[in-house]
Design an enzyme around this catalytic site. Structure first.
Site, mmCIF file in Angstrom:
data_model
loop_
_atom_site.group_PDB
_atom_site.id
_atom_site.type_symbol
_atom_site.label_atom_id
_atom_site.label_comp_id
_atom_site.label_asym_id
_atom_site.label_seq_id
_atom_site.Cartn_x
_atom_site.Cartn_y
_atom_site.Cartn_z
ATOM 1 N N THR A 185 55.715 34.688 46.694
ATOM 2 C CA THR A 185 56.651 34.349 45.402
ATOM 3 C C THR A 185 56.324 35.262 44.243
ATOM 4 O O THR A 185 55.467 34.914 43.531
ATOM 5 C CB THR A 185 56.687 33.147 45.193
ATOM 6 O OG1 THR A 185 57.401 32.268 46.207
ATOM 7 C CG2 THR A 185 57.725 32.628 44.026
ATOM 8 N N GLU A 271 48.636 28.803 40.777
ATOM 9 C CA GLU A 271 48.712 27.614 40.245
ATOM 10 C C GLU A 271 47.398 26.763 40.499
ATOM 11 O O GLU A 271 46.772 26.463 41.482
ATOM 12 C CB GLU A 271 49.859 26.922 41.167
ATOM 13 C CG GLU A 271 51.002 27.473 41.166
ATOM 14 C CD GLU A 271 52.300 27.324 42.037
ATOM 15 O OE1 GLU A 271 53.308 27.282 41.687
ATOM 16 O OE2 GLU A 271 52.055 26.735 43.026
ATOM 17 N N THR A 399 60.397 18.185 40.613
ATOM 18 C CA THR A 399 60.656 17.060 39.502
ATOM 19 C C THR A 399 59.663 17.503 38.067
ATOM 20 O O THR A 399 60.172 16.594 37.189
ATOM 21 C CB THR A 399 60.126 15.850 40.105
ATOM 22 O OG1 THR A 399 58.656 15.936 40.591
ATOM 23 C CG2 THR A 399 61.002 15.284 41.390
#
Length: 399
Positions: A185, A271, A399
């Site tokens: 990504t 991340e 979320t």
């Protein structure tokens, strides 16, 4: 060659901008890069067989023309796995940007990044594009507009004298998770005012992507949207760069420096990452073997978690070498971590466990070196440690 303070619009004739269109809650989420003249262009895409709609639209544009004048990018939605509507939306995004800029549709590349399976909010896309400008001083906003879970912008600008002309090259990228190129990504865009044909640029870009972007990993997942695009508009007025050009190597080195800088910036911003891991393999029988083995080491979840925990468990490193698929002699492998040699021709060395533990915990960049002692070729790969925060980020991504 010198590194200067700049933006993706630093090369002559380029402009860029980014805006908040509402695709994300707060941060800028749509942007473009524009060249005032047609630019030679080259692109490399993800090898994932599920390819997002914008990649398909951009590939089609390259079939119609080997030049580009613009790239339009949104974050917040990947427009991937969205069927015929996704293709229509990506084409609409391309057409709308082309109309705003007064160029042909095939002169505009389209890229998207974000959540897979969600349709683009075209009303927000068109509103955002209609507010993008071509004024100098806004280009740094583009760097923000392409980010998703990234914690920082990734940019570099360099200059070199070629044919007595000052050639400028600038690159920006995004990428933090789902990083395991061929490619990830990851979106990377490079602009330069050098003169080079699209065909020659494509050959060079493909080779250098293999040695840089395709040598990084964060989590082993290959995304649906990854794209590297390079635009060269020729406004530096150097003689056209071909392999026989006496200063072709200068341009090649420039592109390598930009690619490697962006690749390492992506790997270090993985991340939840706390450390960049650089793996160097030498003494291989081929550069492909060296790169393959280096990437297997840095891709290993066991190696990555050991580096996070400051655990000098070299068994995990030699295990990764063993299943890498590369050629080596099992009894001749030497391994070092930082300044500490921990294995010499496949036999354990005496070293300071305390010193190595301190090195692993206190350095931001961990270097692992493996010498196979069977040849002369070398290879590099980059990745990051795997922390608790990686799980937190990805468990709650939507979320």
């Amino acid at each position: 060659m010198k590194v200067i303070k700049g933006t993706i619009a630093s090369p002559k004739g380029f402009y860029a901008d980014g805006k908040h269109a509402g695709l994300k809650r707060k941060r800028k989420d749509i942007g473009w890069i524009f060249s005032e003249v047609k630019a030679s262009a080259a692109a490399v895409y993800t090898t994932n067989q599920i390819q997002a709609a914008p990649i398909q639209v951009t590939k089609n544009a390259f079939k119609q023309s080997d030049t580009l004048q613009a790239i339009v990018v949104n974050s917040g939605s990947a427009n991937a796995c969205t069927g015929s509507r996704g293709l229509e939306d990506a084409s609409y995004m391309q057409n709308f940007a082309a109309t705003q800029l007064g160029v042909q549709n095939e002169e505009v590349a389209v890229c998207s990044t974000g959540v897979i399976g969600e349709y683009l909010a075209l009303d927000k896309i068109t509103d955002g594009i209609s507010r993008l400008g071509l004024q100098h001083g806004q280009a740094s906003d583009f760097e923000e507009a392409i980010l998703t879970t990234d914690t920082k912008k990734k940019q570099i600008t360099i200059q070199e004298m070629i044919d007595g002309k000052c050639v400028t090259m600038s690159g920006v990228a995004k990428g933090s998770g789902m990083i395991h190129p061929n490619m990830a990504t990851m979106l990377a865009f490079v602009t330069t005012d050098a003169t080079i044909s699209s065909a020659d640029l494509q050959i060079l870009v493909k080779k250098l992507v293999d040695e840089t972007f395709n040598q990084i990993t964060v989590d082993g997942d290959t995304s649906t949207n990854d794209t590297v695009i390079v635009m060269a508009n020729g406004l530096a007025k150097n003689k056209s760069l071909v392999e026989e050009h006496p200063e072709f190597s200068k341009f090649k080195d420039m592109l390598r420096v930009v690619f490697e800088h962006l690749a390492k910036a992506i790997a270090s911003d993985g991340e939840g990452a706390t450390k960049l891991i650089e793996v160097a393999v030498k003494g291989a029988t081929s550069s492909l073997d060296a790169r393959m083995i280096a990437k297997k080491i840095v891709s290993s979840s066991l190696v990555k978690t050991a580096m996070f925990g400051g655990d000098a468990n070299w068994g995990r490193i030699i295990c990764a070498i063993g299943y890498s698929g590369g050629r080596f002699a099992p009894d001749y492998i030497s391994i070092s971590v930082g300044p500490y040699q921990i294995l010499n021709k496949s036999e354990a060395c005496i070293y300071s466990e305390e010193g190595l533990h301190t090195y692993l915990n206190e350095t931001d960049v961990i270097r692992i070196e493996a010498d196979l002692h069977v040849g002369l070729e070398t290879g590099l790969a980059w990745g990051c440690d795997l922390s608790y925060d990686y799980v937190k980020i990805n468990a709650c991504y939507r979320t």
